[in-house]
Design an enzyme around this catalytic site. Sequence first.
Site, PDB file in Angstrom:
ATOM      1  N   LYS A  13      50.864 144.747  61.790  1.00  0.00           N
ATOM      2  CA  LYS A  13      51.129 143.764  60.719  1.00  0.00           C
ATOM      3  C   LYS A  13      52.499 144.010  60.064  1.00  0.00           C
ATOM      4  O   LYS A  13      53.265 143.070  59.883  1.00  0.00           O
ATOM      5  CB  LYS A  13      50.033 143.841  59.640  1.00  0.00           C
ATOM      6  CG  LYS A  13      48.639 143.472  60.127  1.00  0.00           C
ATOM      7  CD  LYS A  13      47.662 143.323  58.981  1.00  0.00           C
ATOM      8  CE  LYS A  13      47.427 144.590  58.211  1.00  0.00           C
ATOM      9  NZ  LYS A  13      46.788 145.700  58.980  1.00  0.00           N
ATOM     10  N   ARG A  87      41.317 141.787  51.898  1.00  0.00           N
ATOM     11  CA  ARG A  87      40.659 142.717  52.820  1.00  0.00           C
ATOM     12  C   ARG A  87      39.146 142.680  52.653  1.00  0.00           C
ATOM     13  O   ARG A  87      38.443 143.401  53.364  1.00  0.00           O
ATOM     14  CB  ARG A  87      41.158 144.125  52.552  1.00  0.00           C
ATOM     15  CG  ARG A  87      42.089 144.715  53.612  1.00  0.00           C
ATOM     16  CD  ARG A  87      42.468 146.075  53.116  1.00  0.00           C
ATOM     17  NE  ARG A  87      43.031 146.977  54.031  1.00  0.00           N
ATOM     18  CZ  ARG A  87      44.335 147.233  54.160  1.00  0.00           C
ATOM     19  NH1 ARG A  87      45.216 146.525  53.501  1.00  0.00           N
ATOM     20  NH2 ARG A  87      44.741 148.178  54.966  1.00  0.00           N
ATOM     21  N   ARG A 126      52.875 157.230  64.053  1.00  0.00           N
ATOM     22  CA  ARG A 126      53.875 156.603  63.180  1.00  0.00           C
ATOM     23  C   ARG A 126      54.605 157.640  62.333  1.00  0.00           C
ATOM     24  O   ARG A 126      53.991 158.547  61.790  1.00  0.00           O
ATOM     25  CB  ARG A 126      53.199 155.615  62.207  1.00  0.00           C
ATOM     26  CG  ARG A 126      52.579 154.440  62.868  1.00  0.00           C
ATOM     27  CD  ARG A 126      52.408 153.263  61.937  1.00  0.00           C
ATOM     28  NE  ARG A 126      51.511 153.479  60.827  1.00  0.00           N
ATOM     29  CZ  ARG A 126      50.780 152.507  60.272  1.00  0.00           C
ATOM     30  NH1 ARG A 126      50.863 151.267  60.746  1.00  0.00           N
ATOM     31  NH2 ARG A 126      50.007 152.750  59.258  1.00  0.00           N
ATOM     32  N   ARG A 159      52.662 159.222  56.946  1.00  0.00           N
ATOM     33  CA  ARG A 159      51.804 158.845  55.820  1.00  0.00           C
ATOM     34  C   ARG A 159      50.577 159.744  55.797  1.00  0.00           C
ATOM     35  O   ARG A 159      49.979 159.990  56.850  1.00  0.00           O
ATOM     36  CB  ARG A 159      51.353 157.385  55.999  1.00  0.00           C
ATOM     37  CG  ARG A 159      52.158 156.390  55.199  1.00  0.00           C
ATOM     38  CD  ARG A 159      51.833 154.986  55.565  1.00  0.00           C
ATOM     39  NE  ARG A 159      50.436 154.615  55.371  1.00  0.00           N
ATOM     40  CZ  ARG A 159      49.957 153.394  55.544  1.00  0.00           C
ATOM     41  NH1 ARG A 159      50.775 152.423  55.920  1.00  0.00           N
ATOM     42  NH2 ARG A 159      48.694 153.118  55.354  1.00  0.00           N
ATOM     43  N   ARG A 170      39.530 154.427  58.289  1.00  0.00           N
ATOM     44  CA  ARG A 170      40.185 153.138  57.984  1.00  0.00           C
ATOM     45  C   ARG A 170      39.749 152.067  58.982  1.00  0.00           C
ATOM     46  O   ARG A 170      39.543 150.912  58.617  1.00  0.00           O
ATOM     47  CB  ARG A 170      41.706 153.303  58.004  1.00  0.00           C
ATOM     48  CG  ARG A 170      42.227 154.046  56.775  1.00  0.00           C
ATOM     49  CD  ARG A 170      43.661 154.511  56.944  1.00  0.00           C
ATOM     50  NE  ARG A 170      44.604 153.430  57.105  1.00  0.00           N
ATOM     51  CZ  ARG A 170      45.829 153.594  57.601  1.00  0.00           C
ATOM     52  NH1 ARG A 170      46.252 154.782  57.976  1.00  0.00           N
ATOM     53  NH2 ARG A 170      46.630 152.554  57.711  1.00  0.00           N
TER      54      ARG A 170
END
Length: 218
Positions: A13, A87, A126, A159, A170
Amino acid sequence: MRIVLLGAPGAGKGTQCKHIVAGYGLLHLSSGDILRRERRAASDLGRKAQSYMDAGQLVPDELIVAMVMNELKVSDGSGFLLDGFPRTLGQAKELDRALHEAGTSVAVVLNLEVDDDKLEDRITGRRSCPACGGAYHVLFNPPRTQGKCDKGCGELTQRPDDTSAVVRERIKTYHEQTAPLVAYYQQQGNAKCADGNRQIEQVTKALFELLDAVPQNA
Ligand code: AMP
């Protein structure tokens, strides 16, 4: 154009939002980015959100809805690209209500579909540069020198919620609470799905085609 971008964590996203914003010039609102900003500022909201985020769970609706509505000036009629919000069904209904009151609605909901088995690798690899915001991936888009930003800013960071254990939570949270939104928007007739398993450029092309097909007055 008023766009909602849906997709699991790691669906791409954030990356696709950059392309959509560059192509269509919209206000981009990422609820995760706003929360991380609040945490850095150690605000009341940031402190309240912290434990949920670190556990891979959703921050309660009453905090999130107020936060997003504050940033999103629904009444001024300009376009937006919502990334990470709504969400939950509760958030979606609140957004609809606020837009309805302002005489408008969501024009299109783009759902980025990615197979579950790809999500974890995408997220745990990431890395980003805290100084310039540059985004990397240890496998798919590595920096020239391991762990360092190509622009010479310094060390890349991960992160805290991008670690395996939190990522699994998640993804579970996404299936339980966010995936049902696809059916909600399908019933409204404004949901469009794109296969997010492909290369970034191919996904961008598919999303642009979907957006170009949205009527001008939607
Ligand atoms: P993201 O950057 O979109 O992956 O969001 C990071 C974290 O922020 C999520 O795992 C949640 O804890 C929290 N968060 C972001 N957006 C929302 C939302 N719309 N509702 C509840 N929690 C959210």
